[in-house]
Write a protein that holds these residues in place. Structure first.
Motif, PDB file in Angstrom:
ATOM      1  N   TRP A   1      -6.157   7.066  -4.052  1.00 59.81           N
ATOM      2  CA  TRP A   1      -5.607   5.847  -3.619  1.00 59.81           C
ATOM      3  C   TRP A   1      -6.809   4.815  -3.802  1.00 59.81           C
ATOM      4  O   TRP A   1      -6.869   3.686  -4.141  1.00 59.81           O
ATOM      5  CB  TRP A   1      -4.892   5.881  -2.160  1.00 59.81           C
ATOM      6  CG  TRP A   1      -4.120   4.374  -2.107  1.00 59.81           C
ATOM      7  CD1 TRP A   1      -3.183   4.135  -2.158  1.00 59.81           C
ATOM      8  CD2 TRP A   1      -4.870   3.255  -1.392  1.00 59.81           C
ATOM      9  NE1 TRP A   1      -2.762   2.873  -2.028  1.00 59.81           N
ATOM     10  CE2 TRP A   1      -3.970   2.208  -1.284  1.00 59.81           C
ATOM     11  CE3 TRP A   1      -6.180   2.868  -1.133  1.00 59.81           C
ATOM     12  CZ2 TRP A   1      -4.241   0.903  -0.946  1.00 59.81           C
ATOM     13  CZ3 TRP A   1      -6.592   1.590  -0.392  1.00 59.81           C
ATOM     14  CH2 TRP A   1      -5.554   0.729  -0.303  1.00 59.81           C
TER      15      TRP A   1
ATOM     16  N   GLY B   1      -7.476   0.200   3.114  1.00 60.09           N
ATOM     17  CA  GLY B   1      -6.109  -0.593   3.304  1.00 60.09           C
ATOM     18  C   GLY B   1      -6.029  -2.208   3.648  1.00 60.09           C
ATOM     19  O   GLY B   1      -5.257  -2.937   3.273  1.00 60.09           O
TER      20      GLY B   1
ATOM     21  N   PRO C   1      -5.568   4.167   3.310  1.00 62.61           N
ATOM     22  CA  PRO C   1      -4.558   3.229   2.818  1.00 62.61           C
ATOM     23  C   PRO C   1      -4.248   2.248   4.101  1.00 62.61           C
ATOM     24  O   PRO C   1      -3.266   1.331   3.752  1.00 62.61           O
ATOM     25  CB  PRO C   1      -3.481   3.814   2.286  1.00 62.61           C
ATOM     26  CG  PRO C   1      -4.019   5.159   2.047  1.00 62.61           C
ATOM     27  CD  PRO C   1      -5.107   5.522   3.207  1.00 62.61           C
TER      28      PRO C   1
ATOM     29  N   ASN D   1       0.933  -1.163  -0.104  1.00 65.61           N
ATOM     30  CA  ASN D   1       0.103  -0.209   0.089  1.00 65.61           C
ATOM     31  C   ASN D   1       0.896   1.160  -0.110  1.00 65.61           C
ATOM     32  O   ASN D   1       0.612   2.353  -0.520  1.00 65.61           O
ATOM     33  CB  ASN D   1      -1.075  -0.150   1.138  1.00 65.61           C
ATOM     34  CG  ASN D   1      -2.034  -0.989   1.042  1.00 65.61           C
ATOM     35  OD1 ASN D   1      -2.301  -1.632   0.186  1.00 65.61           O
ATOM     36  ND2 ASN D   1      -2.985  -1.256   1.957  1.00 65.61           N
TER      37      ASN D   1
END
Length: 693
Positions: A374, A497, A479, A87
Motif C-alpha cells: 500500500w 494513511g 493505511p 484508503n
C-alpha cells in the motif's frame, strides 16, 4: 497513548445494535471507487452564517446539510471518513488481487486471510462447529473455583478470555524496562455507566441487552427459558464488574493506574483465581512483579467469583465466546449482533458491507504485511520529505511558544524545551517491517484465523517482557487515517494513511496545509505537554519536571478548559432523555492538544510565509491566507453523527465532537477573531478565554 482519532468505527472503537433483519444486499454490497476529498472546499461554507457567532456552522454548514450519514456509518466526516473510505478501497483492491492471484508468499498469506473472511458460504455451512471445542470446555466446568483453569485454557487457544486484560507495558517510572501489566475488563456494553446509572435510557438499554443475549443463546441452541436465565446471569456478573471498575476519568491520571505488586501480593487480591495457572497457559516467561492498574477491581472480582454459582460463570463465558466470534458466525448471528451493538446502541441503519469488514480485519491482523504494498503505491518518498519539513517547522514553533509563555518560569521552560528536543518523529511507516511467518493462515477457516491471530499477537506482545524497548515500533498500520503521541516513548507517529488530501496536499497553498496536517502535527506534539503528557519527562518516565508553582498555574489553566468544554452540548434533550453535555475532564487532554495545535501551527505558518516573501493577508479566491488557515482547520472536522453515537461518544470518547473541536479552539485564539473582523465579546472572540500552551 493519546490518539488524534476521529472516533468512528475505526480500530480504536467499535461501533455497536433490536431485532430487525437488515436488507440482504447490505452485507453483499460491492466496492465502488471513492470520491476524492478536496483540501479546501468553498462549497462547504455557509455564507449566511456569522463566523464570529458560530464558526463551525460558517465553515461546514453547507457540507453538513448536503452530506447525510451513509447507512453503514454512525459518523460521517468530510476528512476522516472520506479518506478512510478511499484508503480502504485501495487496500481492498490489493487484498482482492492477492486473494485471486498472489505474487509472493506474503501476498498469499494476507490474500488467504481476506478470502477466508469473505467466504460467508463456508461460514454458513460450518455453523457453530468452529466454536464447539471452546463451548464443550465451558460446558464441562463443574466448579466455580476452576474458572481460572478454564479462562487460561480458552486463552491458550485464542478463544475469548474475559474478566481482565493482561499484557506488557513500559514501566511508567523507568521507560527503559518492559514489565507485566494487568487491569480491569470483562464488560460488553460500552461503559460502566450503561450498567450502573439508573435513568430511563440506560434501563431500556439494559433490557434490550438482555433480549439480545437471549436471542444469541437461542440461536446457539438453548430454549427461550434457558436463554433468558443465562442472559440474566451474565448481566448480573457484568454489573458487579462494572461497579468495581475505575471510571475513565480516573484512569486518565497515570499515578492512579500505576501500582507495582509482587506476584505473591497480587494473588492475595484475588485468591479465588489462580493466576499462576493463567500465566502458564498463556506461556509468558516468569516474572516477579507487575503493574496492577486497578487493584480494587481484582478484589471485587474475587468476591464475584465466590458469590456466583458455576452455571452463571458458564453462561458468562459462553456469552463472551459467542459475542467475540459473532462476525465469523452464520448470518443469523451477524444480523443479531448488528441489530443490538450497531443499530440500537449507535444508530447505524444497515450492516457494514462484508468487503469493508474483511479489509479492516485483515489490516488489523496483518497490517505491516499489507501496508508494504500500500505504501509503495500511495506514499511516495517526496511526501515523506515534505512531512519532515512540516514537522521541523512545528517543532520550531512549539519551541518559540514555550520560550514566550507568560505564565511559566524559566526553570520549567528549560525542562520543557529539553523534553521537546527529545521527541522522536515517526512518519509514514516502520523502518523495519514485522515478521508474520509464525502466523498460520488457512483459506478455509475464518474463525480459526482469528483465533490464531489472537495467539500470535499475544505472543508477540508477551515476548517483550524483560527485553529492550523497540523505539521504532509502531502501533498503527500504514493505511490508518490517524496519528498518535505515546508518553512512555515520547514520540509522535503519523501513518502514511493520514498524509493525504484533505489533510496534506503538496499542490495547495501553505495556509490550508498548516490548517490541516499542520494542526494535526501540533496536536500530537502538544500531547507531550497536556494534563497527562506533562507528567512524563523527555525519557518517557513518570516524573514531575514543573516547579510546584508552575504546576499550580498549569492546573488553573486546564481547569478553565474543563469548565469551558463541560458546558458544550453533545446531544440534545429527546423524549425522556436529558441534554447530554461533554465531560470536560474526560476530553481535557484532547482539547488541550487541539488548542495548542491550532496556535503553534499558526506560528509555523507565519514563519513559512515570511521565508517565501508572502503575507498572512494575501488573498486567494477571496479569502486571506489567515482566513484560509482557519477554514482549512475547521473543514477537517465537518461531520454528521447519529444521536445514539453522540451520546455513546460523550461517555467513552476522550475527543470532543467536530463542532466543539472547531469552536472551542478558535474562541480561545485571538488571531481568529482578528482574521474575521469579529468584535470583542462575540461568541468566537470572547473577552476572556482559556490558554494552556
Amino acid at each position: 497513548m493519546r490518539l488524534l482519532r476521529f472516533a468512528s468505527g475505526l480500530l480504536l472503537a467499535a461501533g455497536t445494535a433490536l431485532f430487525q433483519a437488515p436488507a440482504q444486499s447490505s452485507e453483499d454490497q460491492k466496492p465502488t471507487p471513492p470520491a476524492e476529498s478536496r483540501s479546501f472546499d468553498a462549497s462547504a461554507i455557509d455564507t449566511t452564517a456569522d463566523p464570529c457567532t458560530d464558526f463551525y456552522q460558517y465553515a461546514c454548514g453547507n457540507w453538513v446539510k448536503s452530506n447525510p450519514i451513509p447507512g453503514d456509518q454512525v459518523r460521517w466526516a468530510r476528512s476522516f471518513s472520506l479518506l478512510s473510505e478511499r484508503n480502504r478501497y485501495y487496500l481492498w483492491q490489493e487484498l482482492d488481487a492477492a486473494a485471486n492471484d498472489p505474487k509472493t508468499p506474503l501476498q498469499k498469506k494476507y490474500g488467504d486471510f481476506y478470502a477466508a473472511c469473505m467466504n460467508t458460504g463456508l461460514i454458513e455451512k460450518n455453523g457453530l462447529d468452529p466454536l464447539k471445542p471452546a463451548l464443550d470446555h465451558i460446558a464441562a466446568l463443574s466448579d466455580a473455583r476452576q474458572v481460572a483453569n478454564l479462562v487460561g485454557e480458552l486463552a491458550q487457544h485464542g478463544d475469548p478470555a474475559p474478566l481482565f486484560r493482561f499484557g506488557i507495558q513500559q514501566d511508567e517510572k523507568d521507560s527503559s524496562k518492559q514489565i507485566a501489566s494487568i487491569g480491569q475488563a470483562g464488560l460488553s456494553l460500552p461503559d460502566r455507566d450503561y450498567y450502573i446509572v439508573d435513568n430511563k435510557r440506560f434501563q431500556t438499554i439494559r433490557q434490550q441487552y438482555r433480549e439480545h443475549m437471549s436471542k444469541m443463546f437461542t440461536l446457539a441452541g438453548d430454549t427461550p427459558q434457558q436463554a433468558a436465565k443465562e442472559a440474566e446471569a451474565v448481566l448480573k456478573i457484568e454489573t458487579a464488574l462494572a461497579q468495581a471498575s475505575t471510571p475513565r476519568v480516573d484512569l486518565r491520571d497515570p499515578e492512579k493506574r500505576y501500582h507495582i505488586y509482587t506476584t505473591a501480593d497480587f494473588q492475595k487480591l484475588a485468591p479465588g483465581f489462580d493466576f499462576d495457572v493463567y500465566f502458564k497457559d498463556v506461556k509468558v516467561r516468569p516474572f516477579d512483579t507487575l503493574n496492577v492498574s486497578t487493584p480494587d477491581f481484582f478484589k471485587a472480582m474475587n468476591q464475584v467469583l465466590a458469590s456466583e454459582p458455576v452455571d452463571s460463570w458458564k453462561a458468562y463465558l459462553r456469552w463472551h465466546t459467542l459475542h467475540a466470534s459473532a462476525q465469523d458466525l452464520p448470518k443469523a448471528f451477524r444480523d443479531e449482533n448488528f441489530d443490538f451493538f450497531e443499530k440500537t446502541l449507535a444508530g447505524q441503519k444497515e450492516p457494514t458491507p462484508r468487503w469493508k469488514q474483511c479489509t479492516t480485519l485483515t489490516d488489523r491482523s496483518l497490517g505491516e504485511a499489507v501496508g508494504q504494498d500500500w505504501v509503495n503505491q500511495h506514499f511516495p518518498p517526496k511526501a515523506k520529505a515534505s512531512m519532515d519539513q512540516l514537522v521541523a517547522a512545528l517543532e520550531k514553533a512549539l519551541g518559540d511558544d514555550i520560550r514566550t509563555l507568560p505564565w511559566m518560569s524559566d526553570e520549567t521552560k528549560k525542562a520543557a524545551e529539553e523534553k521537546l528536543a527529545e521527541i522522536r518523529n515517526k512518519i509514514g511507516y516502520p523502518e523495519k517491517w514485522r515478521n508474520y511467518s509464525a502466523l498460520v493462515v488457512s483459506r478455509d477457516d475464518a474463525l480459526g484465523n482469528m483465533r490464531r491471530d489472537t495467539v500470535f499477537q499475544r505472543n508477540y506482545m508477551l515476548n517483550k517482557l524483560g527485553r529492550p524497548v523497540d523505539e521504532k515500533e509502531w502501533t498503527m498500520t500504514p493505511p490508518t487515517v490517524n496519528a498518535y503521541y505515546q508518553s512512555s516513548m515520547n514520540d509522535i507517529n503519523f501513518p502514511a494513511g493520514i498524509l493525504q488530501p484533505p489533510f496534506f496536499d503538496p499542490d495547495i497553498d501553505p495556509a490550508v496545509n498548516f490548517g490541516g496536517i499542520g494542526v494535526v502535527i501540533g496536536h500530537e506534539m502538544t500531547h507531550g505537554f497536556d494534563d497527562q503528557g506533562s507528567k512524563y519527562d523527555g525519557k518517557g518516565n513518570l516524573r514531575e519536571w514543573q516547579t510546584a508553582d508552575d504546576r499550580k498555574k498549569f492546573v488553573d489553566r486546564t481547569d478553565c478548559e474543563v469548565k469551558e468544554y463541560g458546558g458544550f452540548e453533545a446531544a440534545p434533550a429527546h423524549d425522556d432523555t436529558a441534554v447530554q453535555y461533554l465531560n470536560g475532564k474526560l476530553t481535557l487532554g484532547e482539547n488541550t492538544a487541539d488548542n495548542g495545535g491550532l496556535r503553534i501551527a499558526y506560528m509555523a505558518l507565519l514563519d513559512v510565509l515570511a521565508k517565501e516573501g508572502k503575507s498572512i493577508n494575501d488573498k486567494i479566491d477571496g479569502y486571506t491566507e489567515q482566513q484560509r488557515y482557519f477554514l482549512g482547520f475547521a473543514q477537517v472536522w465537518c461531520q454528521n453523527q447519529t444521536e445514539q453515537s453522540s451520546r455513546q461518544s460523550a461517555l467513552t470518547d476522550p475527543h470532543s465532537p467536530g463542532k466543539w473541536r472547531v469552536n472551542g479552539s478558535v474562541q480561545n485564539f485571538d488571531e481568529f477573531g482578528k482574521a474575521f473582523g469579529c468584535k470583542k465579546g462575540q461568541p468566537m472572540y470572547p473577552e476572556n478565554s482559556c490558554r494552556v500552551w
